[in-house]
Design an enzyme around this catalytic site. Structure first.
Site, PDB file in Angstrom:
ATOM      1  N   ASN A   1     145.529  56.227  63.572  1.00 30.68           N
ATOM      2  CA  ASN A   1     146.015  55.106  62.760  1.00 30.68           C
ATOM      3  C   ASN A   1     146.394  53.907  63.629  1.00 30.68           C
ATOM      4  O   ASN A   1     147.021  52.967  63.162  1.00 30.68           O
ATOM      5  CB  ASN A   1     147.242  55.533  61.954  1.00 30.68           C
ATOM      6  CG  ASN A   1     146.949  56.691  61.020  1.00 30.68           C
ATOM      7  OD1 ASN A   1     145.923  56.703  60.353  1.00 30.68           O
ATOM      8  ND2 ASN A   1     147.826  57.671  60.996  1.00 30.68           N
TER       9      ASN A   1
ATOM     10  N   HIS B   1     152.019  58.808  49.163  1.00 31.61           N
ATOM     11  CA  HIS B   1     152.229  59.710  50.298  1.00 31.61           C
ATOM     12  C   HIS B   1     153.289  60.773  49.980  1.00 31.61           C
ATOM     13  O   HIS B   1     154.224  60.531  49.217  1.00 31.61           O
ATOM     14  CB  HIS B   1     152.686  58.858  51.485  1.00 31.61           C
ATOM     15  CG  HIS B   1     152.715  59.561  52.788  1.00 31.61           C
ATOM     16  ND1 HIS B   1     153.855  60.131  53.297  1.00 31.61           N
ATOM     17  CD2 HIS B   1     151.747  59.770  53.713  1.00 31.61           C
ATOM     18  CE1 HIS B   1     153.593  60.651  54.486  1.00 31.61           C
ATOM     19  NE2 HIS B   1     152.310  60.452  54.753  1.00 31.61           N
TER      20      HIS B   1
ATOM     21  N   GLU C   1     151.570  52.521  46.991  1.00 27.85           N
ATOM     22  CA  GLU C   1     151.181  52.103  48.333  1.00 27.85           C
ATOM     23  C   GLU C   1     150.313  50.865  48.202  1.00 27.85           C
ATOM     24  O   GLU C   1     149.682  50.678  47.162  1.00 27.85           O
ATOM     25  CB  GLU C   1     150.343  53.215  48.998  1.00 27.85           C
ATOM     26  CG  GLU C   1     151.175  54.182  49.790  1.00 27.85           C
ATOM     27  CD  GLU C   1     150.434  55.478  50.100  1.00 27.85           C
ATOM     28  OE1 GLU C   1     149.316  55.436  50.625  1.00 27.85           O
ATOM     29  OE2 GLU C   1     151.003  56.540  49.804  1.00 27.85           O
TER      30      GLU C   1
ATOM     31  N   SER D   1     146.668  55.870  51.818  1.00 26.88           N
ATOM     32  CA  SER D   1     146.472  56.458  53.146  1.00 26.88           C
ATOM     33  C   SER D   1     145.235  57.343  53.256  1.00 26.88           C
ATOM     34  O   SER D   1     144.656  57.445  54.328  1.00 26.88           O
ATOM     35  CB  SER D   1     147.709  57.267  53.549  1.00 26.88           C
ATOM     36  OG  SER D   1     147.910  58.333  52.658  1.00 26.88           O
TER      37      SER D   1
ATOM     38  N   ASP E   1     154.795  50.909  49.639  1.00 26.73           N
ATOM     39  CA  ASP E   1     154.676  51.486  50.980  1.00 26.73           C
ATOM     40  C   ASP E   1     153.462  50.843  51.660  1.00 26.73           C
ATOM     41  O   ASP E   1     152.331  51.047  51.238  1.00 26.73           O
ATOM     42  CB  ASP E   1     154.513  53.007  50.838  1.00 26.73           C
ATOM     43  CG  ASP E   1     154.401  53.718  52.177  1.00 26.73           C
ATOM     44  OD1 ASP E   1     154.303  53.033  53.219  1.00 26.73           O
ATOM     45  OD2 ASP E   1     154.387  54.966  52.176  1.00 26.73           O
TER      46      ASP E   1
ATOM     47  N   HIS F   1     149.839  51.488  55.845  1.00 28.01           N
ATOM     48  CA  HIS F   1     148.488  51.234  56.359  1.00 28.01           C
ATOM     49  C   HIS F   1     148.034  49.790  56.184  1.00 28.01           C
ATOM     50  O   HIS F   1     146.857  49.493  56.322  1.00 28.01           O
ATOM     51  CB  HIS F   1     147.493  52.202  55.716  1.00 28.01           C
ATOM     52  CG  HIS F   1     147.788  53.620  56.061  1.00 28.01           C
ATOM     53  ND1 HIS F   1     147.395  54.197  57.250  1.00 28.01           N
ATOM     54  CD2 HIS F   1     148.522  54.561  55.411  1.00 28.01           C
ATOM     55  CE1 HIS F   1     147.843  55.437  57.297  1.00 28.01           C
ATOM     56  NE2 HIS F   1     148.531  55.689  56.194  1.00 28.01           N
TER      57      HIS F   1
ATOM     58  N   LYS G   1     151.780  53.133  62.913  1.00 22.98           N
ATOM     59  CA  LYS G   1     150.359  52.941  62.658  1.00 22.98           C
ATOM     60  C   LYS G   1     149.882  51.703  63.426  1.00 22.98           C
ATOM     61  O   LYS G   1     149.864  51.742  64.636  1.00 22.98           O
ATOM     62  CB  LYS G   1     150.128  52.923  61.159  1.00 22.98           C
ATOM     63  CG  LYS G   1     150.004  54.369  60.669  1.00 22.98           C
ATOM     64  CD  LYS G   1     150.864  54.794  59.572  1.00 22.98           C
ATOM     65  CE  LYS G   1     150.834  56.314  59.445  1.00 22.98           C
ATOM     66  NZ  LYS G   1     151.605  56.799  58.314  1.00 22.98           N
TER      67      LYS G   1
END
Ligand SMILES: *Cc1c(COP(=O)(O)O)cnc(C)c1O
Length: 403
Positions: free
Chosen positions: A50, A136, A190, A194, A219, A222, A253
């Site tokens: 990541n 997640h 998110e 992910s 979130d 990423h 990440k």
């Protein structure tokens, strides 16, 4: 159980997992993250990290960690509220707040701890939490651990979410639900998912949550470092950062370090400092971890950060055309996570093993990281990849397609 002998009940559970191709074990790297890594003396092209911008092994980021160790030591010595709040923690939090266009930010030891502490503080028994089906595990676990009523909405499905928001409004206003304060309805999603690399419809989510008086937690594990002019994330790119009540992210990440954080209002951050158990009852992150993340944020905002992000998107576009050419056409979304869906767990493990033999590190991702029967190779790309790496990837993926 005698520690020196295999325990039959533990062995039985392990054998059950292995029998369903769900067994896992650790693979040790003898090198830093990078375009290639060393495993058991073998050099492998790395398509599984990541570290999207190559900052985990960037000279300035490493030097910042070394300098912080020199000045502040290896460990923080105490929790943040006792005597473990060192200069790098505060500087990092200021930089995170600016990066996220938020009044304040708070660093946690991990993203997992950030989700746990935040949802513990925000969710009481009178509240409702609505989770996207693909969030997640840290948000799922934190929501489950709370006394709030939990509902899951279909992935990125605004109609399903709106139905559940209407239901939540009725439910929280029903007699007998009254608690110590007005009930909260919290949506958790998110921005870049992910395991699938697809994006949440953030502008629509803002419109929905405003209309229904709900709060939104996004979130950006990423997306932080990759999207937006400051590379603050997808909330920045969509111009909605100031409308998101709780912005979450990780330092492990694209920022190349480790740790998690929450950005939001000053009162949110002050309440977390006072009540979030994963923040209060844990030793402060090592100063090097905070200093490295801070150095990474400074790079993001520089011309170098811009060129790294530009490089990453070039790699992503090239990888997508190479994959299409070799029979693994990816979806339309532009993100550094490309799921190569296999389905069957054993087939995914097998495929990953064959790629390992070809010199490619591309692990199989299986339940419980994704749903049962949705096993995949989770391909991740980095600014450090080169055109020749993607050609090798395409050649290997093409050769395994018909096995
Ligand atoms: C990695 C990740 C986390 C957890 O962050 P850590 O700092 O690794 O604990 C949270 N959310 C998402 C979406 C992640 O990918």
């Amino acid at each position: 159980m005698k520690p020196a002998e295999p325990d039959p009940s533990l062995e039985a559970e392990l054998n059950d997992l292995r029998g369903r191709s769900l067994g896992r074990s650790l693979r040790t790297l003898d090198s830093a993250q990078g375009r290639s890594v060393t495993v058991n003396g073998r050099e492998l092209l790395n398509f599984s990290s990541n570290d999207y911008l190559g900052l985990a092994n960037h000279p300035a980021v490493k030097q910042a960690a070394v300098d912080a160790i020199g000045r502040f030591g290896a460990g923080s010595g105490a929790s943040r509220l006792i005597s473990g709040s060192l200069r790098p923690h505060g500087e990092l939090e200021e930089a995170l707040a600016a990066l996220k266009h938020a009044p304040a930010a708070l660093a946690f030891t991990t993203g997992y701890a950030a989700a746990a502490g935040t949802l513990q503080v925000l969710l009481g028994r009178e509240d409702v939490v609505l989770l996207d089906r693909k969030v997640h595990a840290c948000c799922i676990d934190a929501a489950r651990a709370s006394p709030a009523t939990l509902r899951v909405f279909a992935h990125n499905d605004l109609d399903d979410l709106e139905r559940k928001l209407r239901w939540a409004a009725r439910y929280t206003s029903s007699p007998g639900r009254a608690g110590r304060r007005r009930p909260r309805i919290l949506i958790v999603t998110e921005s870049v998912f992910s395991m699938d690399g697809d994006l949440a419809p953030l502008r629509n989510l803002i419109e929905l949550k405003e209309r229904h008086g709900a709060w939104l937690m996004v979130d950006e594990a990423h997306a932080t470092g990759l999207y937006g002019v400051q590379r603050g994330g997808l909330c920045e790119e969509f111009g909605i950062a100031h409308q998101v009540e709780i912005q979450m992210g990780t330092l492990g990440k694209a920022l190349g370090s480790a740790g998690g954080f929450i950005a939001g209002s000053r009162s949110l951050v002050d309440l977390l400092i006072n009540r979030a158990r994963s923040f209060i009852f844990s030793t402060a992150p090592p100063p090097a971890q905070a200093a490295a993340a801070l150095a990474a944020i400074r790079i993001l905002g520089s011309a170098e950060g811009e060129s790294l992000a530009h490089g990453l998107w070039g790699v992503v576009d090239l990888a997508k055309s190479e994959l299409t050419r070799c029979g693994w056409p990816p979806g339309p979304v532009r993100s550094p996570i490309i799921p190569l869906i296999v389905g069957d767990e054993a087939a995914a493990v097998n495929l990953s093993g064959r790629l390992f033999e070809e010199g490619l590190l591309l692990p199989a991702v299986r339940y419980p990281s994704v749903a049962r029967g949705e096993a995949r190779l989770r391909l991740t790309l980095s600014a450090v990849h080169r055109g020749e790496d993607l050609e090798r990837l395409a050649k290997a993926m093409g050769s395994v397609l018909y096995f």
